[in-house]
Motif scaffolding. Structure first.
Motif, mmCIF file in Angstrom:
data_model
loop_
_atom_site.group_PDB
_atom_site.id
_atom_site.type_symbol
_atom_site.label_atom_id
_atom_site.label_comp_id
_atom_site.label_asym_id
_atom_site.label_seq_id
_atom_site.Cartn_x
_atom_site.Cartn_y
_atom_site.Cartn_z
ATOM 1 N N GLN A 161 -27.792 -17.729 19.378
ATOM 2 C CA GLN A 161 -26.631 -17.020 19.929
ATOM 3 C C GLN A 161 -25.419 -17.936 20.039
ATOM 4 O O GLN A 161 -24.294 -17.553 19.676
ATOM 5 C CB GLN A 161 -26.990 -16.433 21.285
ATOM 6 C CG GLN A 161 -28.008 -15.316 21.222
ATOM 7 C CD GLN A 161 -28.431 -14.834 22.592
ATOM 8 O OE1 GLN A 161 -27.813 -15.174 23.608
ATOM 9 N NE2 GLN A 161 -29.491 -14.047 22.648
ATOM 10 N N ALA A 165 -21.810 -17.723 18.080
ATOM 11 C CA ALA A 165 -20.573 -17.690 18.865
ATOM 12 C C ALA A 165 -19.637 -18.833 18.479
ATOM 13 O O ALA A 165 -18.422 -18.636 18.349
ATOM 14 C CB ALA A 165 -20.898 -17.753 20.357
ATOM 15 N N VAL A 168 -17.813 -18.288 15.151
ATOM 16 C CA VAL A 168 -16.656 -17.399 15.244
ATOM 17 C C VAL A 168 -15.544 -18.023 16.088
ATOM 18 O O VAL A 168 -14.354 -17.917 15.748
ATOM 19 C CB VAL A 168 -17.073 -16.033 15.824
ATOM 20 C CG1 VAL A 168 -15.874 -15.112 15.972
ATOM 21 C CG2 VAL A 168 -18.137 -15.387 14.951
ATOM 22 N N THR A 169 -15.915 -18.694 17.157
ATOM 23 C CA THR A 169 -14.925 -19.148 18.136
ATOM 24 C C THR A 169 -14.133 -20.350 17.653
ATOM 25 O O THR A 169 -12.902 -20.394 17.827
ATOM 26 C CB THR A 169 -15.633 -19.493 19.457
ATOM 27 O OG1 THR A 169 -16.323 -18.342 19.933
ATOM 28 C CG2 THR A 169 -14.630 -19.949 20.499
ATOM 29 N N VAL A 210 -18.686 -5.117 24.747
ATOM 30 C CA VAL A 210 -19.538 -5.290 23.566
ATOM 31 C C VAL A 210 -20.626 -4.228 23.530
ATOM 32 O O VAL A 210 -20.977 -3.721 22.449
ATOM 33 C CB VAL A 210 -20.130 -6.710 23.558
ATOM 34 C CG1 VAL A 210 -21.133 -6.870 22.426
ATOM 35 C CG2 VAL A 210 -19.029 -7.745 23.441
ATOM 36 N N ILE A 214 -20.301 -2.202 20.128
ATOM 37 C CA ILE A 214 -21.261 -2.583 19.091
ATOM 38 C C ILE A 214 -22.582 -1.836 19.237
ATOM 39 O O ILE A 214 -23.078 -1.235 18.276
ATOM 40 C CB ILE A 214 -21.495 -4.110 19.121
ATOM 41 C CG1 ILE A 214 -20.196 -4.844 18.768
ATOM 42 C CG2 ILE A 214 -22.606 -4.508 18.168
ATOM 43 C CD1 ILE A 214 -20.319 -6.341 18.776
ATOM 44 N N ALA A 226 -25.226 -8.987 19.203
ATOM 45 C CA ALA A 226 -24.373 -8.390 20.231
ATOM 46 C C ALA A 226 -24.162 -9.362 21.390
ATOM 47 O O ALA A 226 -23.047 -9.474 21.922
ATOM 48 C CB ALA A 226 -24.990 -7.078 20.726
ATOM 49 N N MET A 229 -21.638 -11.915 20.339
ATOM 50 C CA MET A 229 -20.272 -11.406 20.395
ATOM 51 C C MET A 229 -19.757 -11.380 21.835
ATOM 52 O O MET A 229 -18.575 -11.649 22.086
ATOM 53 C CB MET A 229 -20.214 -10.006 19.790
ATOM 54 C CG MET A 229 -20.459 -9.964 18.287
ATOM 55 S SD MET A 229 -19.238 -10.918 17.333
ATOM 56 C CE MET A 229 -20.158 -12.442 17.018
ATOM 57 N N THR A 232 -18.858 -14.820 22.627
ATOM 58 C CA THR A 232 -17.613 -15.168 21.939
ATOM 59 C C THR A 232 -16.398 -14.684 22.715
ATOM 60 O O THR A 232 -15.382 -15.397 22.808
ATOM 61 C CB THR A 232 -17.617 -14.557 20.528
ATOM 62 O OG1 THR A 232 -18.744 -15.056 19.806
ATOM 63 C CG2 THR A 232 -16.330 -14.894 19.790
#
Length: 428
Positions: A161, A165, A168-169, A210, A214, A226, A229, A232
């Motif tokens: 996880q 994250a 993306v971050t 989320v 999602i 999920a 996200m 994130t």
């Protein structure tokens, strides 16, 4: 400037003028003298004695917190009085403020050490068992001993996880911070306002967002993706704001020097701005990771609780370490509570490991090279010196003459490019 100013002693402060007016002795704020050490020890002893008398003799008061507060306040009063005997009013203020700031640092560090030590002590029953790190809770129940079951599924879930994250971050947060600093404009002010507002966003709201966007609309099931996200959403504003502040601290003359040498904006950003701000950007990532890796409520809403190992973040529940701690400690069984504290200790150690890795990656200052980079630079320098030396020898030697020891000598065989020299010419 007169000679009085040049010959002024080090312990006095003078006004740089034609007269060299002395304004008094120079105050030493950071240095610690011997008498100041005695003042600290004497004031501390007096504070402890007064607090002990008040709580143990004169008035039957109780409570460790009250005793500590009274002792500290008494210590400050006695310390100010002792310093005032040999110093002026301004130095008394400086010394008292230094003691207050130092005490705040000691209290903060002590609280951190207490939390870590308490967690490790309470989790020492579960940590020595190897199965605690290599097994999941699929075949273990609340009444089973600590020699059965473990948190492998939670460790893997947390790593998956937080990896998603961070994937993306990090690029999105740093690019957004670059947009705020390098481009700007009206839209940049709007983005900065949104990032500031999201910094104070409650984690449960991020989980609900989320869950609605999602899980309800797309996947229709809880999953590790999920949860990533949701993490994130919590990490992104921290990384954006911290990176924004760090990039603002990059000196503008560095950019101007790069532009003066003909560099474009994005080459300047890539080769000047980002390397200069690398330690600060690593700190921004650390802060975001610390915020995201310990989230529980958004993960509870989006990932679900499971006792089996799930390596697919897009299908099925995937538990994380904070959620596993919550699931363990809500049980009344002592073994489950011990597992909970052991899981919390593993989480702390994992966070410290991630911090150490981030420091190794971005802890060096701008222009500071690692050992491997220094070795490669040295090898390249040796090659450059050798090439320059050969080129210089060729320029100094006449046409057709040998350029090195390997090329000289009459016994060197003739080649189509270089015919053999006559005996007398070669000997001369």
């Amino acid at each position: 400037m007169s000679t009085d100013l040049l010959n002024a002693p080090e312990s006095t402060t003078t006004i740089p003028s034609s007269e060299g007016i002395e304004v008094g002795p120079r105050r030493r704020v950071r240095s610690v003298r011997v008498d100041d050490r005695f003042n600290l020890l004497g004031a501390a002893a007096a504070g402890v004695a007064v607090a002990t008398l008040l709580f143990g003799w004169f008035t039957p008061l109780s409570g460790l917190v009250g005793w500590v507060v009274v002792a500290f306040l008494t210590f400050l009063i006695f310390y100010a009085v002792l310093v005032a005997m040999k110093s002026d009013r301004q130095e008394v203020k400086d010394r008292v403020m230094s003691v207050l700031l130092s005490s705040a640092g000691v209290i903060l560090f002590g609280a951190l050490v207490f939390v870590v030590a308490y967690t490790l002590v309470r989790g020492q029953e579960a940590l020595p068992h190897l199965n605690f790190f290599t097994e999941s809770m699929e075949l273990a129940g609340p009444l089973d001993p600590l020699s059965a079951g473990g948190i492998l599924h939670a460790i893997l879930g947390t790593l998956i996880q937080i990896s998603i994250a961070l994937t993306v971050t990090i690029p999105l947060g740093i690019v957004t911070a670059l947009f705020l600093n390098e481009i700007g404009g009206r839209f940049a002010k709007f983005v900065r306002t949104i990032a500031d507002a999201m910094t104070a966003l409650p984690s449960i709201v991020a989980g609900l967002f989320v869950y609605s966007a999602i899980i309800v609309l797309i996947t229709h099931q809880r999953s590790g993706f999920a949860a990533a996200m949701a993490i994130t959403v919590m990490m992104l504003p921290i990384v954006i704001r911290a990176s924004d502040i760090v990039l603002r601290l990059v000196a503008g003359n560095l950019r101007e020097a790069a532009y003066a040498l003909g560099s474009t904006r994005w080459r300047t950003v890539w080769h000047v701005v980002l390397p200069t701000a690398r330690p600060g950007l690593a700190t921004a990532v650390i802060l975001g990771t610390a915020r995201g890796i310990g989230e529980t409520s958004p993960v509870l809403l989006t990932s679900g609780v499971t006792a089996v190992t799930n390596l697919n973040p897009f299908s099925g529940p995937m538990i994380s370490l904070p959620l596993q701690v919550f699931d363990f400690v809500k049980s009344p069984e002592p073994n489950m509570i011990a597992r909970g504290f052991g899981t919390a200790a593993v989480l702390i150690l994992l966070v410290l490991t991630l911090f150490a890795v981030a420091r190794l990656i971005g802890g060096r200052g701008p222009g500071e090279l690692s050992s491997g980079q220094q070795r490669r630079v040295l090898e390249a320098s040796v090659r450059d010196v050798r090439r320059i030396t050969i080129a210089a020898d060729r320029r100094r030697s006449p046409v057709g003459a040998p350029t090195s020891a390997t090329d000289s000598g009459p016994d060197r065989p003739a080649t189509p490019e270089r015919p053999a020299l006559p005996k007398e010419e070669s000997s001369s």
